[in-house]
Write a protein that holds these residues in place. Structure first.
Motif, mmCIF file in Angstrom:
data_model
loop_
_atom_site.group_PDB
_atom_site.id
_atom_site.type_symbol
_atom_site.label_atom_id
_atom_site.label_comp_id
_atom_site.label_asym_id
_atom_site.label_seq_id
_atom_site.Cartn_x
_atom_site.Cartn_y
_atom_site.Cartn_z
ATOM 1 N N LYS A 1 52.699 98.287 -23.241
ATOM 2 C CA LYS A 1 52.098 97.566 -22.234
ATOM 3 C C LYS A 1 51.087 96.523 -23.057
ATOM 4 O O LYS A 1 50.822 95.275 -22.302
ATOM 5 C CB LYS A 1 51.039 98.500 -21.387
ATOM 6 C CG LYS A 1 52.181 99.316 -20.376
ATOM 7 C CD LYS A 1 51.359 100.091 -19.459
ATOM 8 C CE LYS A 1 52.289 100.972 -18.611
ATOM 9 N NZ LYS A 1 51.441 101.901 -17.673
ATOM 10 N N LEU A 2 50.674 96.637 -23.827
ATOM 11 C CA LEU A 2 49.737 95.794 -24.446
ATOM 12 C C LEU A 2 50.497 94.721 -25.160
ATOM 13 O O LEU A 2 50.226 93.372 -25.192
ATOM 14 C CB LEU A 2 48.861 96.611 -25.955
ATOM 15 C CG LEU A 2 47.910 97.493 -25.137
ATOM 16 C CD1 LEU A 2 47.238 98.314 -26.533
ATOM 17 C CD2 LEU A 2 46.841 96.620 -24.521
ATOM 18 N N ALA A 3 51.771 95.029 -25.820
ATOM 19 C CA ALA A 3 52.572 93.734 -26.275
ATOM 20 C C ALA A 3 52.957 92.910 -25.019
ATOM 21 O O ALA A 3 53.025 91.791 -24.993
ATOM 22 C CB ALA A 3 53.828 94.372 -26.862
ATOM 23 N N ALA A 4 53.351 93.656 -23.760
ATOM 24 C CA ALA A 4 53.814 92.898 -22.558
ATOM 25 C C ALA A 4 52.424 91.987 -22.195
ATOM 26 O O ALA A 4 52.813 90.925 -21.855
ATOM 27 C CB ALA A 4 54.215 93.854 -21.554
ATOM 28 N N GLU A 5 51.399 92.364 -22.276
ATOM 29 C CA GLU A 5 50.100 91.559 -22.031
ATOM 30 C C GLU A 5 50.132 90.452 -22.781
ATOM 31 O O GLU A 5 49.757 89.095 -22.174
ATOM 32 C CB GLU A 5 48.915 92.483 -22.108
ATOM 33 C CG GLU A 5 47.689 91.598 -21.615
ATOM 34 C CD GLU A 5 46.516 92.224 -22.097
ATOM 35 O OE1 GLU A 5 45.437 92.091 -21.341
ATOM 36 O OE2 GLU A 5 46.449 93.056 -22.883
ATOM 37 N N ILE A 6 50.226 90.474 -24.094
ATOM 38 C CA ILE A 6 50.296 89.363 -24.938
ATOM 39 C C ILE A 6 51.242 88.404 -24.535
ATOM 40 O O ILE A 6 51.172 87.070 -24.547
ATOM 41 C CB ILE A 6 50.326 89.583 -26.539
ATOM 42 C CG1 ILE A 6 48.808 90.553 -26.752
ATOM 43 C CG2 ILE A 6 50.457 88.581 -27.138
ATOM 44 C CD1 ILE A 6 49.001 91.269 -28.194
ATOM 45 N N ALA A 7 52.697 88.898 -24.583
ATOM 46 C CA ALA A 7 53.635 88.065 -24.081
ATOM 47 C C ALA A 7 53.494 87.187 -22.787
ATOM 48 O O ALA A 7 53.759 85.984 -22.638
ATOM 49 C CB ALA A 7 55.032 88.747 -23.886
ATOM 50 N N ASN A 8 52.992 88.035 -21.901
ATOM 51 C CA ASN A 8 52.894 87.312 -20.532
ATOM 52 C C ASN A 8 51.837 86.496 -20.415
ATOM 53 O O ASN A 8 51.573 85.510 -20.043
ATOM 54 C CB ASN A 8 52.547 88.347 -19.396
ATOM 55 C CG ASN A 8 53.687 89.429 -19.131
ATOM 56 O OD1 ASN A 8 54.773 89.153 -19.529
ATOM 57 N ND2 ASN A 8 53.566 90.624 -18.598
ATOM 58 N N GLY A 9 50.556 86.563 -21.368
ATOM 59 C CA GLY A 9 49.478 85.901 -21.245
ATOM 60 C C GLY A 9 50.035 84.511 -22.354
ATOM 61 O O GLY A 9 49.651 83.579 -21.774
ATOM 62 N N ARG A 10 50.896 84.585 -23.092
ATOM 63 C CA ARG A 10 51.372 83.447 -23.835
ATOM 64 C C ARG A 10 52.182 82.701 -22.793
ATOM 65 O O ARG A 10 51.944 81.289 -22.815
ATOM 66 C CB ARG A 10 52.233 83.622 -25.058
ATOM 67 C CG ARG A 10 51.308 84.295 -26.133
ATOM 68 C CD ARG A 10 52.154 84.791 -27.169
ATOM 69 N NE ARG A 10 51.676 85.761 -28.358
ATOM 70 C CZ ARG A 10 51.962 86.205 -29.170
ATOM 71 N NH1 ARG A 10 53.385 86.775 -29.219
ATOM 72 N NH2 ARG A 10 51.223 86.665 -30.297
ATOM 73 N N LEU A 11 53.193 83.177 -21.986
ATOM 74 C CA LEU A 11 53.768 82.585 -20.987
ATOM 75 C C LEU A 11 52.954 81.957 -19.933
ATOM 76 O O LEU A 11 53.038 80.697 -19.421
ATOM 77 C CB LEU A 11 54.919 83.432 -20.252
ATOM 78 C CG LEU A 11 55.627 82.973 -19.240
ATOM 79 C CD1 LEU A 11 56.338 81.783 -19.522
ATOM 80 C CD2 LEU A 11 56.440 84.200 -18.327
ATOM 81 N N ALA A 12 51.804 82.598 -19.626
ATOM 82 C CA ALA A 12 50.823 82.110 -18.673
ATOM 83 C C ALA A 12 50.066 80.891 -19.123
ATOM 84 O O ALA A 12 49.735 79.805 -18.436
ATOM 85 C CB ALA A 12 49.876 83.207 -17.975
ATOM 86 N N MET A 13 49.867 80.890 -20.184
ATOM 87 C CA MET A 13 49.211 79.625 -21.005
ATOM 88 C C MET A 13 50.161 78.422 -20.989
ATOM 89 O O MET A 13 49.685 77.292 -20.691
ATOM 90 C CB MET A 13 48.785 80.079 -22.421
ATOM 91 C CG MET A 13 47.565 80.934 -22.448
ATOM 92 S SD MET A 13 46.900 81.256 -24.171
ATOM 93 C CE MET A 13 48.042 82.444 -24.860
#
Length: 426
Positions: free
Chosen positions: A369-381
């Motif tokens: 879940k933490l890895a998904a948060e980082i990946a989703n955050g990068r996409l959102a940026m």
């Protein structure tokens, strides 16, 4: 120009537009074609560019030489042969063949001890140095005795002097021919000889690339086979197992921010990345949600008589928010930053602010879940920057080109010559 060519002019407006577009497209193609014909004609004496007619080319002297092989043919991107100097070409070919031969021996010297093992007995009886004591690869450089280096240099000098330096060019007029006929490899059949000499050059070129690769791997990993696990001195090793190291790029740092290996700097940048990602995920949803669900009912600011419905979506909302609203936004951001200790080593410094909604007690699930948060955050940026750009140009986060009326290109997008697949191309 006032001329109405028969069969081409006239017709209904749609046919006329189609013909004028065709004229422009054909004219563009013809401009490219005529320049190509001029170039071919100037070089070959024929607009069809028969290479056999281009006898003045400095490359013609070398296009049938050994080493001219598919798929590149005669390949000299650096232009060393542009002057057409035959002697210089042969001198470089001689050097290429010699380097290739040395690299083939060196490459086999790396591989053979790994497969067959090393000689028995002593390399230097006087120093009690056994062959088995010499490591494979670059590590051997520090083990060879001084007298061993003298022997190596002496043998190389003897080889050059005994064969008479550059005799292959000046006397035999054949680069690489040192007068030695190796058994099983030499032949009197001209066709077979040419094929084998070509193979020698090709294998030598491959060996030059191979030995440099082996040196590089050996220098970094201590092994010519380049086991990454042995490269313990790499500054990247400290971060290759961190969250956010994901397929397909793995640990990706093209700007070299982590090249110093500082874990403190890495943790600070990761903390910043997490915050920016979280803010961007909220901002992206803030753009999308009102478009899908509509806006809240009632007043955003009763004192100012400002309803939620009065605030447009996207960048246009910036000018609608009252000053007191901006003060609340800034104050809340400051509260989030200052309400917790974010000093080095604290949970907050790693992005853990104690908000437990999506977390898990299972370590593997939590890591995922933490890895998904980082990946989703990068996409959102990336997404929010794209939305800002589209919104700024078109007035809508969805970027409808028809809304971008201020574009200087809009004046010309319906002109003749605007054709697929490029559209208006300037």
């Amino acid at each position: 120009m006032g001329w109405k060519p028969p069969l081409l002019s006239g017709g209904d407006p749609e046919t006329r537009t189609r013909r004028l577009n065709a004229e422009i497209a054909n004219g563009r193609l013809a401009m490219m074609a005529i320049i190509g014909m001029f170039f071919q004609d100037g070089l070959t004496g024929s607009a069809w560019g028969d290479w056999a007619n281009y006898t003045a080319s400095p490359l013609r002297a070398f296009e049938n030489e050994l080493g001219v092989q598919a798929p590149l043919g005669f390949w000299d991107p650096a232009g060393f042969t542009a002057d057409g100097d035959v002697y210089s070409f042969k001198r470089r070919r001689s050097v290429e063949i010699k380097h290739g031969r040395i690299c083939m021996l060196a490459t086999m010297g790396y591989i053979t001890p790994e497969i067959t093992g090393k000689f028995g007995g002593y390399l230097s009886p006087s120093e009690k140095l056994a062959f088995a004591d010499i490591p494979n690869g670059l590590a051997a450089l520090g083990k060879v005795p001084f007298l061993g280096w003298i022997q190596i240099a002496g043998y190389a000098g003897f080889t050059e002097i005994q064969a008479r330096y550059d005799a292959d060019i000046n006397e035999r007029n054949e680069p690489g021919n040192m007068g030695w006929k190796p058994p099983l490899l030499s032949t009197s059949d001209p066709e077979t000889r040419t094929r084998r000499l070509n193979a020698e050059i090709a294998n030598g070129r491959l060996a030059m690339m191979a030995i440099i690769g082996m040196f590089f791997q050996d220098g970094l990993t201590g092994s010519a086979w380049g086991d990454w696990a042995n490269y313990t001195a790499s500054p990247l090793r400290a971060f290759e197992s961190e969250l956010g190291v994901q397929a397909p790029v793995g640990f990706w740092d093209p700007a070299g921010f982590t090249a110093d290996g500082s874990t403190e700097n890495f943790a600070r940048r990761r903390q910043t990345e997490l915050k920016h990602g979280r803010v961007s995920m909220l901002a992206t949803m803030g753009y999308i949600t009102p478009e899908i669900t509509g806006k809240l009912p009632g007043y955003l600011s009763p004192s100012a008589g400002l309803k939620f419905a009065d605030v447009p979506n996207g960048l246009a909302a910036i000018s609608k928010v009252p000053a007191a609203g901006w003060a609340q936004i800034v104050a809340y951001g400051a509260f989030c930053e200052l309400s917790q200790d974010q000093s080095k080593g604290t949970p907050a410094a790693a992005g853990d602010f104690g908000f437990k909604v999506l977390t898990s007690s299972d370590p593997a699930e939590k890591t995922k879940k933490l890895a998904a948060e980082i990946a989703n955050g990068r996409l959102a940026m990336m997404a929010i920057i794209g939305m800002f750009f589209q919104d700024g140009l078109t007035g809508s986060a969805w970027g409808d080109w028809a809304n971008y009326t201020d574009s200087p290109l809009r004046a010309f997008e319906n002109e003749l010559g605007v054709q697929a697949p490029l559209g208006f191309w300037d």
